[in-house]
Design an enzyme around this catalytic site. Structure first.
Site, PDB file in Angstrom:
ATOM      1  N   ARG A 113      49.708  78.409  30.937  1.00 56.63           N
ATOM      2  CA  ARG A 113      49.955  77.023  30.545  1.00 56.63           C
ATOM      3  C   ARG A 113      48.623  76.417  30.118  1.00 56.63           C
ATOM      4  O   ARG A 113      47.695  76.311  30.921  1.00 56.63           O
ATOM      5  CB  ARG A 113      50.572  76.217  31.690  1.00 56.63           C
ATOM      6  N   ILE A 146      56.211  76.817  42.999  1.00 54.42           N
ATOM      7  CA  ILE A 146      54.766  76.670  43.208  1.00 54.42           C
ATOM      8  C   ILE A 146      54.251  77.412  44.429  1.00 54.42           C
ATOM      9  O   ILE A 146      53.068  77.367  44.717  1.00 54.42           O
ATOM     10  CB  ILE A 146      54.386  75.179  43.356  1.00 54.42           C
ATOM     11  N   HIS A 147      55.156  78.073  45.164  1.00 58.07           N
ATOM     12  CA  HIS A 147      54.716  78.715  46.416  1.00 58.07           C
ATOM     13  C   HIS A 147      55.477  80.038  46.608  1.00 58.07           C
ATOM     14  O   HIS A 147      56.669  80.113  46.255  1.00 58.07           O
ATOM     15  CB  HIS A 147      54.998  77.761  47.588  1.00 58.07           C
ATOM     16  N   ASP A 204      92.648  80.042  30.776  1.00 52.41           N
ATOM     17  CA  ASP A 204      92.707  80.257  29.327  1.00 52.41           C
ATOM     18  C   ASP A 204      91.296  80.592  28.829  1.00 52.41           C
ATOM     19  O   ASP A 204      90.399  80.880  29.637  1.00 52.41           O
ATOM     20  CB  ASP A 204      93.355  79.071  28.592  1.00 52.41           C
ATOM     21  N   LYS A 241      47.814  87.444  44.534  1.00 57.88           N
ATOM     22  CA  LYS A 241      49.000  87.397  45.406  1.00 57.88           C
ATOM     23  C   LYS A 241      50.267  87.343  44.535  1.00 57.88           C
ATOM     24  O   LYS A 241      51.242  88.046  44.801  1.00 57.88           O
ATOM     25  CB  LYS A 241      48.918  86.141  46.278  1.00 57.88           C
TER      26      LYS A 241
HETATM   27  N1  COA Z   1      50.712  81.539  43.834  1.00 58.60           N
HETATM   28  C1  COA Z   1      50.259  82.610  44.518  1.00 58.60           C
HETATM   29  N2  COA Z   1      49.932  82.591  45.827  1.00 58.60           N
HETATM   30  C2  COA Z   1      50.076  81.419  46.469  1.00 58.60           C
HETATM   31  C3  COA Z   1      50.536  80.263  45.824  1.00 58.60           C
HETATM   32  C4  COA Z   1      50.863  80.342  44.441  1.00 58.60           C
HETATM   33  N3  COA Z   1      51.301  79.293  43.763  1.00 58.60           N
HETATM   34  N4  COA Z   1      50.584  79.253  46.721  1.00 58.60           N
HETATM   35  C5  COA Z   1      50.149  79.748  47.885  1.00 58.60           C
HETATM   36  N5  COA Z   1      49.833  81.060  47.752  1.00 58.60           N
HETATM   37  C6  COA Z   1      49.351  81.976  48.782  1.00 58.60           C
HETATM   38  C7  COA Z   1      48.171  81.418  49.551  1.00 58.60           C
HETATM   39  O1  COA Z   1      46.958  81.752  48.894  1.00 58.60           O
HETATM   40  C8  COA Z   1      48.337  82.113  50.883  1.00 58.60           C
HETATM   41  O2  COA Z   1      47.884  83.451  50.726  1.00 58.60           O
HETATM   42  P1  COA Z   1      47.330  84.298  51.998  1.00 58.60           P
HETATM   43  O3  COA Z   1      48.418  84.289  53.011  1.00 58.60           O
HETATM   44  O4  COA Z   1      47.041  85.627  51.413  1.00 58.60           O
HETATM   45  O5  COA Z   1      46.118  83.530  52.439  1.00 58.60           O
HETATM   46  C9  COA Z   1      49.849  82.194  51.058  1.00 58.60           C
HETATM   47  O6  COA Z   1      50.384  82.135  49.745  1.00 58.60           O
HETATM   48  C10 COA Z   1      50.417  81.067  51.874  1.00 58.60           C
HETATM   49  O7  COA Z   1      50.029  79.831  51.311  1.00 58.60           O
HETATM   50  P2  COA Z   1      49.996  78.489  52.146  1.00 58.60           P
HETATM   51  O8  COA Z   1      48.844  78.506  53.098  1.00 58.60           O
HETATM   52  O9  COA Z   1      51.335  78.252  52.711  1.00 58.60           O
HETATM   53  O10 COA Z   1      49.759  77.400  51.040  1.00 58.60           O
HETATM   54  P3  COA Z   1      48.369  76.832  50.523  1.00 58.60           P
HETATM   55  O11 COA Z   1      47.993  75.696  51.445  1.00 58.60           O
HETATM   56  O12 COA Z   1      47.391  77.937  50.343  1.00 58.60           O
HETATM   57  O13 COA Z   1      48.733  76.281  49.108  1.00 58.60           O
HETATM   58  C11 COA Z   1      49.519  74.797  47.433  1.00 58.60           C
HETATM   59  C12 COA Z   1      49.613  75.185  48.917  1.00 58.60           C
HETATM   60  C13 COA Z   1      50.601  73.785  47.107  1.00 58.60           C
HETATM   61  C14 COA Z   1      48.158  74.200  47.133  1.00 58.60           C
HETATM   62  C15 COA Z   1      49.749  76.110  46.585  1.00 58.60           C
HETATM   63  O14 COA Z   1      51.016  76.595  46.920  1.00 58.60           O
HETATM   64  C16 COA Z   1      49.553  76.010  45.114  1.00 58.60           C
HETATM   65  O15 COA Z   1      48.416  76.015  44.634  1.00 58.60           O
HETATM   66  N6  COA Z   1      50.640  75.992  44.317  1.00 58.60           N
HETATM   67  C17 COA Z   1      50.572  75.969  42.879  1.00 58.60           C
HETATM   68  C18 COA Z   1      50.156  74.598  42.383  1.00 58.60           C
HETATM   69  C19 COA Z   1      50.191  74.490  40.891  1.00 58.60           C
HETATM   70  O16 COA Z   1      49.887  75.423  40.176  1.00 58.60           O
HETATM   71  N7  COA Z   1      50.611  73.301  40.380  1.00 58.60           N
HETATM   72  C20 COA Z   1      50.719  73.062  38.978  1.00 58.60           C
HETATM   73  C21 COA Z   1      52.078  73.342  38.460  1.00 58.60           C
HETATM   74  S1  COA Z   1      53.317  72.262  39.052  1.00 58.60           S
HETATM   75 MG    MG Z   2      53.756  68.023  34.392  1.00 55.34          MG
END
Ligand code: COA
Ligand code: MG
Length: 290
Positions: free
Chosen positions: A66, A221-222, A269, A20
């Protein structure tokens, strides 16, 4: 240097999220083997990240990985496995000393030399997220392989015993310190994650504050955070127009021998000219003007 207005984390073991991420036109994608990956998934995450680097088309998005912190016992194996799959850069979390950066840099250096790769091609970004890391920035920031300094607010807050608030006062000193060291050594400063990812208002305010403090990008993160954050770190059309007009007026006054002059009710300036030039430079870096 690359601009990373938004740097999107995807957990390293989540193939669907990585797939994605590459569709989102985000400046930078950071596949995370550290805190975004559970302890019992570290090995499978490593394999997933290698597969993604080999098989997926990241288009213009930067490919970062990372690793786990230096000293975690995982970092060397991760570097050895990941580097042959040619990421654009390695992000070192919980960085506290320049020796940690040196260690990673030497492993990359060996890899580049042994494989006839361009030297210093694979860059390093550090996450500074502790009091000690902040105090040692003077040495860390000067490292030649370093491209950017990333501020980790949640770990930092835990480390200094502060409490996260909506005002963000508790991290202001650290944020400004990161920006200052980054500016001193010509590195990019990348701001903290907005963990309330369902709250667009907080994201907008926090991004605007970050940009005004001097950050040129932000960790996210989203997917919903990509567009607002990239916009917040790109000068608006009005800002670009105002900056261009101010530079033009400055040049005209300069011709007449005036160092300072009045423009739209303000004294203009050299420092104000430099601020306007920063706006134009950021617009160029973001591809908004050529
Ligand atoms: N990267 C890519 N795609 C992402 C994503 C991310 N960080 N976070 C969510 N998505 C995708 C989901 O897979 C979903 O895809 P779909 O519609 O094809 O099924 C869509 O975006 C919507 O996601 P949503 O349902 O709103 O969120 P979620 O419950 O799946 O995920 C989190 C929420 C917070 C768990 C997720 O956003 C995540 O894993 N973020 C990154 C966390 C991370 O890496 N933390 C460490 C660094 S601080
Ligand atoms: Mg940290």
């Amino acid at each position: 240097m690359r601009v990373r207005r938004a740097m999107l984390y995807t957990p390293g073991d989540e193939w669907t999220k990585i797939n994605k991420a590459i569709t989102l036109n985000v400046d930078s994608i950071c596949m995370d083997l550290e805190d975004g990956t559970a302890a019992n998934r570290k090995l499978s995450a490593r394999a997933t990240v290698c597969k993604a680097l080999d098989e997926l088309n990241f288009s213009k998005s930067e490919k970062l990985v990372r690793i786990n912190a230096v000293g975690s016992g995982l970092e060397m194996d991760e570097l050895r496995e990941i580097l042959p799959h040619l990421p654009d850069g390695i992000v070192i979390p919980k960085t506290e000393t320049v020796a940690q950066v040196d260690l990673v840099s030497k492993v990359i250096d060996d890899f580049e030399r042994t494989n006839d790769r361009p030297l210093n091609g694979i860059r390093i970004l550090v996450v500074v997220e502790s009091a000690l890391g902040l105090l040692n920035l003077r040495d860390i920031a000067a490292h030649p392989r370093l491209d950017g300094i990333i501020f980790g607010a949640e770990d930092f807050t835990a480390n200094i015993g502060a409490k996260r608030t909506v005002t963000g006062w508790e991290v202001l000193y650290a944020r400004s310190t990161v920006v200052t060291y980054a500016a001193a050594y010509d590195k990019q400063a990348i701001d903290m994650v907005s963990i309330n990812f369902r709250d667009p208002v907080t994201l907008k305010v926090e991004s605007a504050v970050g940009a005004s403090l001097g950050f040129t990008g932000k960790q996210i993160i989203h997917p919903s955070q990509v567009q607002p954050v990239q916009e917040a770190f790109t000068p608006s059309s009005k800002e670009i127009e105002d900056a261009a007009n101010l530079i033009k007026a400055f040049r005209e006054h300069e011709e007449l021998g005036n160092g300072a002059f009045e423009y739209e009710g303000k004294m203009i300036d050299m420092p104000i000219l430099k601020q306007a030039q920063n706006v134009i430079d950021r617009a160029i870096a973001a591809g908004k003007i050529l």
